[in-house]
Design an enzyme around this catalytic site. Structure first.
Site, PDB file in Angstrom:
ATOM      1  N   CYS A 125     -50.576 100.261 105.430  1.00 49.93           N
ATOM      2  CA  CYS A 125     -49.838  99.232 104.704  1.00 49.93           C
ATOM      3  C   CYS A 125     -48.389  99.216 105.192  1.00 49.93           C
ATOM      4  O   CYS A 125     -47.648 100.190 104.976  1.00 49.93           O
ATOM      5  CB  CYS A 125     -49.882  99.483 103.195  1.00 49.93           C
ATOM      6  SG  CYS A 125     -48.998  98.233 102.240  1.00 49.93           S
ATOM      7  N   CYS A 128     -45.845  99.214 102.023  1.00 47.82           N
ATOM      8  CA  CYS A 128     -45.697 100.487 101.300  1.00 47.82           C
ATOM      9  C   CYS A 128     -45.476 101.666 102.236  1.00 47.82           C
ATOM     10  O   CYS A 128     -45.170 102.771 101.780  1.00 47.82           O
ATOM     11  CB  CYS A 128     -46.930 100.745 100.434  1.00 47.82           C
ATOM     12  SG  CYS A 128     -47.202  99.517  99.140  1.00 47.82           S
ATOM     13  N   LYS A 132     -53.730 103.912 103.909  1.00 45.18           N
ATOM     14  CA  LYS A 132     -54.509 103.546 102.732  1.00 45.18           C
ATOM     15  C   LYS A 132     -55.703 104.486 102.555  1.00 45.18           C
ATOM     16  O   LYS A 132     -56.518 104.629 103.475  1.00 45.18           O
ATOM     17  CB  LYS A 132     -55.017 102.111 102.848  1.00 45.18           C
ATOM     18  CG  LYS A 132     -53.936 101.054 102.840  1.00 45.18           C
ATOM     19  CD  LYS A 132     -54.561  99.663 102.953  1.00 45.18           C
ATOM     20  CE  LYS A 132     -53.502  98.585 103.007  1.00 45.18           C
ATOM     21  NZ  LYS A 132     -54.096  97.237 103.143  1.00 45.18           N
ATOM     22  N   HIS A 138     -53.654  96.688  98.975  1.00 44.20           N
ATOM     23  CA  HIS A 138     -52.317  96.285  98.534  1.00 44.20           C
ATOM     24  C   HIS A 138     -52.424  95.042  97.662  1.00 44.20           C
ATOM     25  O   HIS A 138     -53.067  94.067  98.032  1.00 44.20           O
ATOM     26  CB  HIS A 138     -51.415  96.002  99.732  1.00 44.20           C
ATOM     27  CG  HIS A 138     -50.004  95.698  99.341  1.00 44.20           C
ATOM     28  ND1 HIS A 138     -49.040  96.683  99.207  1.00 44.20           N
ATOM     29  CD2 HIS A 138     -49.382  94.522  99.050  1.00 44.20           C
ATOM     30  CE1 HIS A 138     -47.893  96.131  98.852  1.00 44.20           C
ATOM     31  NE2 HIS A 138     -48.070  94.820  98.753  1.00 44.20           N
ATOM     32  N   CYS A 139     -51.794  95.084  96.489  1.00 44.72           N
ATOM     33  CA  CYS A 139     -51.764  93.934  95.583  1.00 44.72           C
ATOM     34  C   CYS A 139     -50.438  93.203  95.777  1.00 44.72           C
ATOM     35  O   CYS A 139     -49.371  93.777  95.541  1.00 44.72           O
ATOM     36  CB  CYS A 139     -51.928  94.376  94.128  1.00 44.72           C
ATOM     37  SG  CYS A 139     -51.791  93.003  92.957  1.00 44.72           S
ATOM     38  N   CYS A 145     -49.698  99.366  96.605  1.00 48.24           N
ATOM     39  CA  CYS A 145     -51.079  99.690  96.929  1.00 48.24           C
ATOM     40  C   CYS A 145     -51.755 100.306  95.707  1.00 48.24           C
ATOM     41  O   CYS A 145     -51.164 101.162  95.042  1.00 48.24           O
ATOM     42  CB  CYS A 145     -51.136 100.658  98.113  1.00 48.24           C
ATOM     43  SG  CYS A 145     -50.826  99.868  99.705  1.00 48.24           S
ATOM     44  N   HIS A 152     -56.788  91.608  90.804  1.00 50.20           N
ATOM     45  CA  HIS A 152     -55.656  91.430  89.886  1.00 50.20           C
ATOM     46  C   HIS A 152     -56.066  90.396  88.854  1.00 50.20           C
ATOM     47  O   HIS A 152     -56.389  89.258  89.189  1.00 50.20           O
ATOM     48  CB  HIS A 152     -54.402  90.969  90.630  1.00 50.20           C
ATOM     49  CG  HIS A 152     -53.195  90.905  89.743  1.00 50.20           C
ATOM     50  ND1 HIS A 152     -52.340  91.976  89.585  1.00 50.20           N
ATOM     51  CD2 HIS A 152     -52.727  89.918  88.936  1.00 50.20           C
ATOM     52  CE1 HIS A 152     -51.378  91.637  88.728  1.00 50.20           C
ATOM     53  NE2 HIS A 152     -51.594  90.399  88.325  1.00 50.20           N
ATOM     54  N   CYS A 153     -56.059  90.786  87.594  1.00 50.78           N
ATOM     55  CA  CYS A 153     -56.544  89.925  86.520  1.00 50.78           C
ATOM     56  C   CYS A 153     -55.366  89.301  85.765  1.00 50.78           C
ATOM     57  O   CYS A 153     -54.588  90.019  85.133  1.00 50.78           O
ATOM     58  CB  CYS A 153     -57.419  90.714  85.553  1.00 50.78           C
ATOM     59  SG  CYS A 153     -58.060  89.721  84.188  1.00 50.78           S
ATOM     60  N   CYS A 159     -53.285  94.913  87.498  1.00 59.42           N
ATOM     61  CA  CYS A 159     -54.297  95.172  88.508  1.00 59.42           C
ATOM     62  C   CYS A 159     -55.418  96.004  87.888  1.00 59.42           C
ATOM     63  O   CYS A 159     -55.157  97.005  87.220  1.00 59.42           O
ATOM     64  CB  CYS A 159     -53.685  95.936  89.682  1.00 59.42           C
ATOM     65  SG  CYS A 159     -53.655  94.978  91.186  1.00 59.42           S
TER      66      CYS A 159
END
Length: 333
Positions: A125, A128, A132, A138-139, A145, A152-153, A159
């Site tokens: 990433c 970040c 990973k 990653h969001c 991360c 993601h809700c 997340c």
């Protein structure tokens, strides 16, 4: 810079709108059911007491699981997966992709990393500045991360990943129970109001809408709940269902599938009495997971398990890794 900060601030504020909508609907349903239906409409004391008892049990579990889904922070990779200062300096100075790939490969030898990119490189990433772990992504919304990221809700403004996936599943479960109970107990009075047997105009309005809202939410939740139940039985995340994880031997959508029973235990833990309570019981620490076959144990990136333990001996997460038998990785000499 100021404009960018202002935009991010507005984005954070607006991200709470779905949560506020859900909370408002639930609070209205509480008033409509408890006051308009049970206290102002029902005449049978025993029926009233039974309805209120079961309703409040469902209501408390719904709020508890929703709270945990919203306010449980996503788990992020530990310090072992971050590049050291010297490695980061070497990586940043190097322009050739092959050499950068080799640098990451050297760092990964000390880590339990088995998944790769489509080109066979170590998943890294850039934002970040870390390698990973398996199933980590990653969001862009959370800007970090997330270990075993599912998605993601917006409805929980969080997340959904390793730290709160169980809470999210229980939130869906108790949401459905909440809707089913309301619809089942309101239906008789819905028919009476509709046919004009009960004259209370204000209660009629609330009861009619309770019925429609409960059924609407139940139908939408039913499909989402069924999909996540299928994911749990296959030991996949939503991201892995759309894009299979890539191992040394290639993509394998069943790479983490351990069988129905072990897949359930991975998410809900060994103690069945805690399965339906929103307390964290998932196995492991989210950094690596047991795999379907031991063929991945031959991955040269793992290097030496003893070296992994020694290098991370001072990390707080090491005891959890050593205690959990489900994440033992066998190294062939």
């Amino acid at each position: 810079m100021a404009l960018s900060r202002g935009f991010r601030c507005c984005q954070r504020i607006f991200s709470w709108i779905p949560v506020i909508i859900i909370t408002s609907v639930v609070l209205w349903s509480y008033y409509a059911y408890v006051f308009e239906l049970c206290l102002f409409t029902l005449s049978n004391t025993l029926e009233k007491a039974a309805y209120l008892l079961v309703f409040h049990a469902c209501f408390v579990m719904f709020l508890w699981t929703y709270w945990k889904s919203i306010f449980t922070p996503p788990s992020t990779p530990g310090k072992k997966f971050h590049l050291s200062y010297s490695d980061k300096e070497r990586y940043d100075k190097e322009d050739r992709p092959d050499v950068q790939k080799h640098i990451l490969m050297e760092v990964a030898k000390k880590l339990p990393i088995f998944t790769r990119t489509t080109s066979g490189a170590i998943r890294f990433c850039d934002r970040c500045q870390l390698l990973k772990p398996d199933r980590c992504h990653h969001c862009s919304v959370c800007e970090t991360c997330v270990l075993k990221m599912d998605h993601h809700c917006p409805w929980v403004n969080n997340c959904v990943g390793f730290s709160n996936y169980k809470f999210f599943l229980l939130f869906l479960t108790y949401s459905m129970l909440y809707c089913v109970f309301i619809a089942a107990t309101v239906f008789r009075y819905f028919l009476k109001f509709w046919s004009g047997e009960l004259p209370n105009v204000q209660a009629k309005f609330h009861v009619l809408f309770l019925m429609f809202v409960a059924l609407m939410f139940f139908l939408s939740l039913m499909f989402l709940f069924g999909y996540h139940c299928w994911l749990v039985t296959k030991n996949r995340s939503t991201l892995e269902a759309f894009s299979a994880p890539i191992f040394q031997t290639g993509p394998d959508k069943n790479g983490f599938n351990l069988g129905f029973r072990r897949n359930l235990i991975q998410v809900f833990g060994d103690e069945r009495k805690l399965w339906f309570l929103p307390v964290f019981t998932s196995l492991g620490d989210g950094h690596f997971f047991p795999m379907r076959t031991q063929s991945e144990s031959r991955n040269p990136l793992l290097g030496n398990e003893e070296q992994w333990d020694e290098d991370g001996g001072s990390d707080e997460e090491s005891p959890a890794i050593q205690r959990d038998p489900s994440v033992t990785i066998h190294i062939e000499s």
